[in-house]
Scaffold this active site. Structure first.
Site, PDB file in Angstrom:
ATOM      1  N   SER A 118       0.915  -3.112  -0.527  1.00 42.14           N
ATOM      2  CA  SER A 118       2.192  -3.447  -1.162  1.00 42.14           C
ATOM      3  C   SER A 118       2.049  -4.702  -2.029  1.00 42.14           C
ATOM      4  O   SER A 118       1.254  -4.699  -2.969  1.00 42.14           O
ATOM      5  CB  SER A 118       3.271  -3.605  -0.089  1.00 42.14           C
ATOM      6  N   ASP A 167       6.877   7.819  -1.734  1.00 43.22           N
ATOM      7  CA  ASP A 167       7.176   6.382  -1.791  1.00 43.22           C
ATOM      8  C   ASP A 167       7.876   6.052  -3.105  1.00 43.22           C
ATOM      9  O   ASP A 167       7.246   6.038  -4.164  1.00 43.22           O
ATOM     10  CB  ASP A 167       5.873   5.585  -1.660  1.00 43.22           C
ATOM     11  N   HIS A 182       6.145   4.401   2.155  1.00 40.75           N
ATOM     12  CA  HIS A 182       5.477   3.107   1.970  1.00 40.75           C
ATOM     13  C   HIS A 182       4.757   2.640   3.242  1.00 40.75           C
ATOM     14  O   HIS A 182       3.528   2.491   3.252  1.00 40.75           O
ATOM     15  CB  HIS A 182       6.531   2.082   1.530  1.00 40.75           C
TER      16      HIS A 182
END
Length: 453
Positions: free
Chosen positions: A223, A392, A418
């Protein structure tokens, strides 16, 4: 929707979002005071009564086998990274690096396989080095709070013969020290992703290479940990020679926005209002308090609800056991300014450096005299491999590939969101084999790679 006369700087729905946020902040302030003042007995009282309420209104379906409960509770209640690794028999080294602008960052190291003779702390292992970096509002614990060792990327890498290092951003649980200020001062929290990529990432990597006496390492980010690497590699040309491959898990660059329309409206409002509501220090520090007094299954339900509201994530690939174990390690401190930086990126749809001119409303002055600098990500020469969930909605893969060099490779993970990339029940079969294959292709092969049991 029509604008409000005279004060038409925002849309009506944006004002509604701001009013709601103001109410939430008014509630948070007394909670901060309570966090500092409540004795342990009172916290235990709230915890016990929330547990009783949960059991009264929800029949216990025994989602977790009795023989798993102790193991899950060990992970959930583990105090720190070292204790989490100790559950699976791994020895950890802690290292501290001082950034060029005076922050002290903690690096964790897993230098040996489970049961393998440990080298002298701080010495070279003569193994290929892998560095892992966490996401927004997280710390290094998110990599090792899994309920099965075979789904834990750092443990798999250690067993395969890699020298594993894990980083932490300034301000989080493990890096709340600086030589120029302390965490109670606003100056300490005056940083955004610019500082992460200008100092935290390159300074951490330089320390690791100097300690291990190796020429380069492999980088695995999750991320925001990928965004920091994109940014750092784009503005530090020499860093490209120190990273032999960059594996981006659930990569983040310029997300479209949030699923919640009210919060999305707040995001697109003036960043100066964010500072007005949340201050200029850590964002939502009362999260730790709520976590301490709420019965864990209730806390899991709260987190699931928030993630669905904000991002439309269902998290159905993550088991209830894994949620109970991992959600307790999900949150860590960061600055309001770092979150505002993401709001700016989402608002513009561009991977930009922080806009210091936060007082200027972009809608009123679209052709202002300057534009924030854009991270030149097409200049990256390090091999890049993107692994992302095809469900995602924070990953805009087509626009991301347009901003990255042509040598970038992208592989979707079917049916994943995610957080699934880290904690899914299918990580061992659908994510880790990709990671190992990429490392074997681009980095130095370990001397031996025994099968992980």
């Amino acid at each position: 929707m029509a604008r409000i006369p005279v004060v038409g700087r925002l849309f009506l729905r944006e004002y509604a979002a701001l009013v709601l946020s103001a109410l939430l902040i008014l509630v948070e302030f007394p909670i901060r005071l309570v966090t500092a003042c409540l004795p342990e007995s009172v916290i235990s009282f709230f915890y016990e009564h929330s547990r009783q309420l949960f059991k009264r209104f929800r029949e216990d379906r025994q989602d977790i086998r009795l023989d798993d409960k102790d193991h899950v509770e060990k992970i959930r209640s583990a105090a720190d990274f070292e204790e989490l690794c100790g559950i699976y028999g791994y020895t950890v080294e802690d290292h501290y690096v001082q950034t060029k602008d005076g922050y002290l960052l903690c690096l964790h190291r897993i230098p040996a396989r489970r049961g393998e003779r440990r080298p002298a702390p701080g010495s070279t292992t003569r193994k290929p080095v892998v560095y892992l970096h966490h996401g927004l509002l997280m710390n290094s614990e998110i990599w090792v709070c899994l309920t099965d060792a075979e789904r834990c990327i750092p443990f798999i890498l250690a067993e395969r013969g890699y020298d594993v290092w894990l980083g932490n951003n300034r301000g989080n649980k493990y890096s709340k020290k600086a030589i120029h200020s302390n965490s109670s001062q606003s100056r300490f929290w005056n940083y955004s992703m610019d500082e992460f990529c200008m100092h935290d990432i390159p300074d951490s990597i330089d320390y690791i290479l100097a300690t291990t006496k190796t020429r380069d390492l492999s980088y695995i980010g999750f991320s925001q940990g990928t965004a920091q690497a994109f940014a750092a590699l784009s503005i530090h040309p020499q860093l490209n020679d120190k990273i032999n491959v960059f594996i981006a898990l659930a990569p983040a660059m310029s997300p479209k926005g949030l699923a919640a329309s009210l919060v999305d409206a707040l995001m697109k409002a003036s960043p100066s209002l964010m500072f007005l509501f949340f201050g200029r220090r850590a964002i939502l520090p009362s999260t730790v308090f709520w976590q301490s007094i709420v019965y864990p299954p209730i806390f899991v339900k709260i987190i699931d609800t928030c993630l669905y509201f904000l991002f439309n994530w269902t998290n159905t690939n993550i088991s209830q056991q894994q949620k109970l174990a991992a959600y307790a390690h999900l949150y860590s401190f960061t600055s309001v300014k770092a979150v505002v930086h993401w709001f700016q990126i989402m608002r513009t749809g561009k991977f930009l450096m922080y806009d210091d001119d936060v007082q200027v409303p972009a809608r009123l002055y679209p052709n202002r005299a300057y534009q924030p600098a854009r991270f030149p990500t097409k200049n990256i020469t390090t091999p890049i491999v993107l692994l992302y969930g095809d469900c995602d909605n924070l990953v805009t893969i087509d626009s991301m590939l347009r901003e990255l060099p042509e040598h970038t490779l992208a592989f979707p993970i079917d049916g994943h969101e995610h957080l699934d990339i880290l904690w899914s029940a299918h990580t061992a079969k659908m994510v880790i084999p990709h990671v190992l294959a990429v490392l074997e292709r681009y980095s130095e092969a370990p001397k031996s790679s025994p099968n992980v049991k």
